[in-house]
Design a protein around this motif. Structure first.
Motif: not given
Length: 85
Positions: A20-24, A29-35
């Motif tokens: 039932n847990a939502p998968r991110p 944009p967040l992933k790209q900014n973090l990378q």
């Protein structure tokens, strides 16, 4: 630490289910900014260590991560460590 307000401790099995847990999402944009930020940090550490990855003066030590982790990140982020000096 486990706190219980009564005499009986119980666990709802739904708490343990990952179905039932939502998968991110793994993109956006967040992933790209973090990378981009991670790449900048690694490149700066490599520059400070004159391209050296391992050892007490290496980039891995400056970043506080194992050499193997840094090697993997360098590969994943397509960092040209030989051109950073």
């Amino acid at each position: 630490m486990i706190l219980c307000t009564g005499d009986i401790f119980w666990i709802d099995e739904a708490w343990l289910s990952s179905q039932n847990a939502p998968r991110p999402e793994s993109s956006g944009p967040l992933k790209q900014n973090l990378q981009n930020y991670e790449k900048e940090l690694i490149e700066a550490a490599l520059a400070e260590s004159n391209g050296k990855v391992a050892g007490s003066n290496g980039a891995a030590a400056k970043l506080g991560i194992p050499r193997s982790t840094l090697d993997l990140k360098i590969k994943q982020l397509n960092i040209k460590k030989h051109s950073i000096r």
